[in-house]
Scaffold this motif. Sequence first.
Motif, PDB file in Angstrom:
ATOM      1  N   ASP A 212       0.812  -1.215   0.000  1.00 13.46           N
ATOM      2  CA  ASP A 212       0.000   0.000   0.000  1.00 13.46           C
ATOM      3  C   ASP A 212       0.845   1.265   0.000  1.00 13.46           C
ATOM      4  O   ASP A 212       0.485   2.266  -0.607  1.00 13.46           O
ATOM      5  CB  ASP A 212      -0.944   0.008   1.210  1.00 13.46           C
ATOM      6  CG  ASP A 212      -1.843  -1.212   1.232  1.00 13.46           C
ATOM      7  OD1 ASP A 212      -2.234  -1.672   0.143  1.00 13.46           O
ATOM      8  OD2 ASP A 212      -2.158  -1.707   2.331  1.00 13.46           O
ATOM      9  N   CYS A 213       1.990   1.233   0.710  1.00 16.37           N
ATOM     10  CA  CYS A 213       2.809   2.451   0.822  1.00 16.37           C
ATOM     11  C   CYS A 213       4.259   2.255   0.399  1.00 16.37           C
ATOM     12  O   CYS A 213       5.010   3.222   0.285  1.00 16.37           O
ATOM     13  CB  CYS A 213       2.768   2.975   2.258  1.00 16.37           C
ATOM     14  SG  CYS A 213       3.597   1.915   3.477  1.00 16.37           S
ATOM     15  N   GLY A 214       4.675   1.005   0.192  1.00 16.83           N
ATOM     16  CA  GLY A 214       6.055   0.731  -0.195  1.00 16.83           C
ATOM     17  C   GLY A 214       7.018   0.694   0.975  1.00 16.83           C
ATOM     18  O   GLY A 214       8.227   0.527   0.780  1.00 16.83           O
ATOM     19  N   GLY A 215       6.498   0.844   2.197  1.00 16.62           N
ATOM     20  CA  GLY A 215       7.351   0.849   3.370  1.00 16.62           C
ATOM     21  C   GLY A 215       7.770  -0.539   3.817  1.00 16.62           C
ATOM     22  O   GLY A 215       7.176  -1.550   3.431  1.00 16.62           O
ATOM     23  N   LEU A 216       8.822  -0.583   4.642  1.00 13.06           N
ATOM     24  CA  LEU A 216       9.340  -1.851   5.151  1.00 13.06           C
ATOM     25  C   LEU A 216       8.453  -2.366   6.270  1.00 13.06           C
ATOM     26  O   LEU A 216       8.077  -1.627   7.183  1.00 13.06           O
ATOM     27  CB  LEU A 216      10.768  -1.659   5.663  1.00 13.06           C
ATOM     28  CG  LEU A 216      11.427  -2.887   6.311  1.00 13.06           C
ATOM     29  CD1 LEU A 216      11.612  -3.996   5.271  1.00 13.06           C
ATOM     30  CD2 LEU A 216      12.764  -2.499   6.950  1.00 13.06           C
ATOM     31  N   LEU A 217       8.133  -3.664   6.196  1.00  9.67           N
ATOM     32  CA  LEU A 217       7.381  -4.344   7.244  1.00  9.67           C
ATOM     33  C   LEU A 217       8.263  -5.393   7.892  1.00  9.67           C
ATOM     34  O   LEU A 217       8.990  -6.116   7.193  1.00  9.67           O
ATOM     35  CB  LEU A 217       6.129  -5.023   6.671  1.00  9.67           C
ATOM     36  CG  LEU A 217       5.064  -4.140   6.029  1.00  9.67           C
ATOM     37  CD1 LEU A 217       3.987  -5.011   5.382  1.00  9.67           C
ATOM     38  CD2 LEU A 217       4.432  -3.226   7.064  1.00  9.67           C
ATOM     39  N   THR A 218       8.193  -5.499   9.210  1.00 10.64           N
ATOM     40  CA  THR A 218       8.924  -6.548   9.921  1.00 10.64           C
ATOM     41  C   THR A 218       7.939  -7.374  10.732  1.00 10.64           C
ATOM     42  O   THR A 218       6.926  -6.863  11.239  1.00 10.64           O
ATOM     43  CB  THR A 218       9.990  -5.962  10.856  1.00 10.64           C
ATOM     44  OG1 THR A 218       9.365  -5.075  11.789  1.00 10.64           O
ATOM     45  CG2 THR A 218      11.035  -5.211  10.057  1.00 10.64           C
ATOM     46  N   ALA A 219       8.242  -8.648  10.865  1.00 11.20           N
ATOM     47  CA  ALA A 219       7.373  -9.568  11.594  1.00 11.20           C
ATOM     48  C   ALA A 219       7.574  -9.405  13.094  1.00 11.20           C
ATOM     49  O   ALA A 219       8.695  -9.317  13.585  1.00 11.20           O
ATOM     50  CB  ALA A 219       7.671 -11.007  11.182  1.00 11.20           C
ATOM     51  N   VAL A 220       6.451  -9.362  13.813  1.00 12.44           N
ATOM     52  CA  VAL A 220       6.461  -9.325  15.271  1.00 12.44           C
ATOM     53  C   VAL A 220       5.760 -10.583  15.758  1.00 12.44           C
ATOM     54  O   VAL A 220       4.623 -10.850  15.371  1.00 12.44           O
ATOM     55  CB  VAL A 220       5.752  -8.062  15.806  1.00 12.44           C
ATOM     56  CG1 VAL A 220       5.783  -8.041  17.325  1.00 12.44           C
ATOM     57  CG2 VAL A 220       6.386  -6.805  15.238  1.00 12.44           C
ATOM     58  N   MET A 221       6.441 -11.351  16.599  1.00  8.84           N
ATOM     59  CA  MET A 221       5.904 -12.631  17.078  1.00  8.84           C
ATOM     60  C   MET A 221       5.813 -12.602  18.606  1.00  8.84           C
ATOM     61  O   MET A 221       6.637 -13.169  19.306  1.00  8.84           O
ATOM     62  CB  MET A 221       6.799 -13.781  16.604  1.00  8.84           C
ATOM     63  CG  MET A 221       7.132 -13.775  15.121  1.00  8.84           C
ATOM     64  SD  MET A 221       5.704 -14.154  14.058  1.00  8.84           S
ATOM     65  CE  MET A 221       5.528 -15.905  14.386  1.00  8.84           C
ATOM     66  N   PRO A 222       4.815 -11.925  19.179  1.00  9.27           N
ATOM     67  CA  PRO A 222       4.708 -11.817  20.632  1.00  9.27           C
ATOM     68  C   PRO A 222       4.428 -13.174  21.276  1.00  9.27           C
ATOM     69  O   PRO A 222       3.767 -14.033  20.677  1.00  9.27           O
ATOM     70  CB  PRO A 222       3.540 -10.861  20.845  1.00  9.27           C
ATOM     71  CG  PRO A 222       3.136 -10.390  19.504  1.00  9.27           C
ATOM     72  CD  PRO A 222       3.723 -11.292  18.488  1.00  9.27           C
ATOM     73  N   VAL A 223       4.897 -13.345  22.480  1.00  9.51           N
ATOM     74  CA  VAL A 223       4.683 -14.604  23.185  1.00  9.51           C
ATOM     75  C   VAL A 223       3.211 -14.780  23.526  1.00  9.51           C
ATOM     76  O   VAL A 223       2.656 -15.878  23.421  1.00  9.51           O
ATOM     77  CB  VAL A 223       5.536 -14.652  24.472  1.00  9.51           C
ATOM     78  CG1 VAL A 223       5.217 -15.905  25.279  1.00  9.51           C
ATOM     79  CG2 VAL A 223       7.023 -14.601  24.134  1.00  9.51           C
ATOM     80  N   GLU A 224       2.541 -13.693  23.960  1.00 15.97           N
ATOM     81  CA  GLU A 224       1.171 -13.808  24.440  1.00 15.97           C
ATOM     82  C   GLU A 224       0.168 -13.047  23.575  1.00 15.97           C
ATOM     83  O   GLU A 224      -0.943 -12.766  24.020  1.00 15.97           O
ATOM     84  CB  GLU A 224       1.081 -13.301  25.884  1.00 15.97           C
ATOM     85  CG  GLU A 224       1.919 -14.123  26.860  1.00 15.97           C
ATOM     86  CD  GLU A 224       1.774 -13.636  28.285  1.00 15.97           C
ATOM     87  OE1 GLU A 224       1.093 -12.620  28.499  1.00 15.97           O
ATOM     88  OE2 GLU A 224       2.331 -14.287  29.189  1.00 15.97           O
TER      89      GLU A 224
END
Length: 233
Positions: free
Chosen positions: A24-36
Amino acid sequence: MLYAWVGDQKRAPAAKGERTTCRDCGGLLTAVMPVENTPHWRHKAGDCDPWGEPEGPWHLGWKELFDMSCREIALRDPMTGELHRAGVLVGSGTPRATVLELQHSSISEDERNAREAFYRRGHRMFWLVHIHSESSFLGIYFGMSLDFKSRVVHLDGKEFAIMRWMGPNKQFIEKWKRAAAHVFFHAGPYIFYLAGPGVAARLGSPLKRGEFALCALTREEFLRAVHREDGAP
């Protein structure tokens, strides 16, 4: 964002630190994997949708009831360039197009009005408001207010019950009564359709401040309404 395109696949993140680009914007996305909490994608430079909010298992559970092609669909105003992601959009590009906004947290009336003005351009719009008691007494007051026996009105083949808000502050129910879009409440295992201004005017005597009318639905009836597989609401 719960989903992003990774190559030719739209999906949730699979591993911490995974990266991709927001289409949608061309920006960088990073994965977030929270424990809870629920795995999601985070914009490095800030979400391109200013209405973006943290989402959890409740949002995920509802979005998974729809095809991936209907989840988190970006819409852009061609005149202003304003961009927002509909939580769910079914029937895109057809007269059956319906936006479903999943609302777990509180929202101001100004923002509710802004979202309705944006999403109702060329779409029908539903709110599904989560009634819960995780951080307030909202769920308790809502449960205390439910009364499906005292004042029942039959309208268009549906049964509406008129009841009074039992909490100390009527602002919550009055705000949603004024909505321009269709409003549904999800409380425990139940779905309730809230009579908006048009429906309320047909229930007989005008609803006073603190009064509201609900019609109980099954989850299947609600989903059929979203997909316009019947005449409701």
